[in-house]
Enzyme design. Sequence first.
Site, PDB file in Angstrom:
ATOM      1  N   CYS A 291      29.365  36.648  39.249  1.00 21.86           N
ATOM      2  CA  CYS A 291      29.384  38.094  38.965  1.00 21.86           C
ATOM      3  C   CYS A 291      28.182  38.496  38.107  1.00 21.86           C
ATOM      4  O   CYS A 291      27.615  39.576  38.296  1.00 21.86           O
ATOM      5  CB  CYS A 291      30.693  38.484  38.287  1.00 21.86           C
TER       6      CYS A 291
ATOM      7  N   CYS B  80      32.298  35.740  35.333  1.00 21.42           N
ATOM      8  CA  CYS B  80      31.853  34.428  35.827  1.00 21.42           C
ATOM      9  C   CYS B  80      30.361  34.484  36.183  1.00 21.42           C
ATOM     10  O   CYS B  80      29.754  35.560  36.262  1.00 21.42           O
ATOM     11  CB  CYS B  80      32.682  34.002  37.043  1.00 21.42           C
TER      12      CYS B  80
ATOM     13  N   ASN C  15      40.682  41.544  41.109  1.00 15.69           N
ATOM     14  CA  ASN C  15      40.460  40.294  41.838  1.00 15.69           C
ATOM     15  C   ASN C  15      41.395  40.225  43.037  1.00 15.69           C
ATOM     16  O   ASN C  15      42.539  40.696  42.998  1.00 15.69           O
ATOM     17  CB  ASN C  15      40.591  39.064  40.934  1.00 15.69           C
ATOM     18  N   ILE C  16      40.864  39.664  44.126  1.00 16.45           N
ATOM     19  CA  ILE C  16      41.600  39.574  45.395  1.00 16.45           C
ATOM     20  C   ILE C  16      41.535  38.125  45.851  1.00 16.45           C
ATOM     21  O   ILE C  16      40.476  37.652  46.278  1.00 16.45           O
ATOM     22  CB  ILE C  16      40.973  40.512  46.458  1.00 16.45           C
ATOM     23  N   GLU C  17      42.655  37.415  45.701  1.00 19.86           N
ATOM     24  CA  GLU C  17      42.671  35.981  46.034  1.00 19.86           C
ATOM     25  C   GLU C  17      43.020  35.763  47.507  1.00 19.86           C
ATOM     26  O   GLU C  17      43.348  36.697  48.235  1.00 19.86           O
ATOM     27  CB  GLU C  17      43.657  35.263  45.105  1.00 19.86           C
TER      28      GLU C  17
ATOM     29  N   CYS D 203      36.152  38.278  42.831  1.00 17.87           N
ATOM     30  CA  CYS D 203      36.430  38.687  41.450  1.00 17.87           C
ATOM     31  C   CYS D 203      36.520  40.216  41.339  1.00 17.87           C
ATOM     32  O   CYS D 203      35.929  40.952  42.143  1.00 17.87           O
ATOM     33  CB  CYS D 203      35.313  38.227  40.531  1.00 17.87           C
TER      34      CYS D 203
ATOM     35  N   GLU E  55      35.085  42.155  39.192  1.00 16.99           N
ATOM     36  CA  GLU E  55      33.783  42.779  38.958  1.00 16.99           C
ATOM     37  C   GLU E  55      33.046  43.009  40.271  1.00 16.99           C
ATOM     38  O   GLU E  55      32.486  44.077  40.522  1.00 16.99           O
ATOM     39  CB  GLU E  55      32.901  41.887  38.065  1.00 16.99           C
TER      40      GLU E  55
HETATM   41  N1  THU Z   1      38.156  36.203  38.143  1.00 10.04           N
HETATM   42  C1  THU Z   1      37.667  37.475  38.114  1.00 10.04           C
HETATM   43  O1  THU Z   1      38.209  38.377  38.755  1.00 10.04           O
HETATM   44  N2  THU Z   1      36.554  37.716  37.371  1.00 10.04           N
HETATM   45  C2  THU Z   1      35.877  36.777  36.659  1.00 10.04           C
HETATM   46  O2  THU Z   1      34.815  37.047  36.135  1.00 10.04           O
HETATM   47  C3  THU Z   1      36.447  35.435  36.509  1.00 10.04           C
HETATM   48  C4  THU Z   1      37.556  35.093  37.426  1.00 10.04           C
HETATM   49  C5  THU Z   1      39.351  35.921  38.958  1.00 10.04           C
HETATM   50  C6  THU Z   1      39.111  35.055  40.148  1.00 10.04           C
HETATM   51  C7  THU Z   1      40.482  34.450  40.368  1.00 10.04           C
HETATM   52  O3  THU Z   1      41.241  35.325  41.154  1.00 10.04           O
HETATM   53  C8  THU Z   1      41.081  34.388  38.981  1.00 10.04           C
HETATM   54  O4  THU Z   1      40.308  35.261  38.177  1.00 10.04           O
HETATM   55  C9  THU Z   1      41.097  33.010  38.371  1.00 10.04           C
HETATM   56  O5  THU Z   1      39.837  32.425  38.402  1.00 10.04           O
END
Ligand code: THU
Length: 134
Positions: free
Chosen positions: A93, A90, A42-44, A53, A55
Amino acid sequence: MDNQELIRLALEARKASYSPYSKYKVGAALLTKSGKVYQGCNIENAAYTPTNCAERTAYFKAVSEGEREFEAIAIAGGYGDVPVDYAWPCGVCRQVMMEFCGADFRIITAKSETEYQEATLEEMLPCGFGPNNL
Ligand code: THU
């Protein structure tokens, strides 16, 4: 490739997670039908909504390299160094999976190489809307 190796690659990808805001670290390893693996984390973002996300990072890396056929994905997510709960993908995804994967595509969510749960895309997104609907 067995589930354990795919999970190991998801846990490895998780180490690259860029998640300074949620601190929730996710790694994914996407297995193609030809046996290649694409890893993602995941890259915020400071503006929050551009966050990607793990995935989808893995999917977009793979699709942008010409891959179109996928077998399975392993996901590991949580706070801290070791995931303590199972992180399922999520809704966004799941929809991306629906675009490229069949009903029998396998989704593996793991706490460790030996503790994991598995479901098919059909189970995760029943009655989904995909390319076959257009
Ligand atoms: N996140 C994912 O990488 N995959 C998911 O299926 C659910 C959420 C990440 C997004 C965000 O950076 C962190 O988890 C919290 O939501």
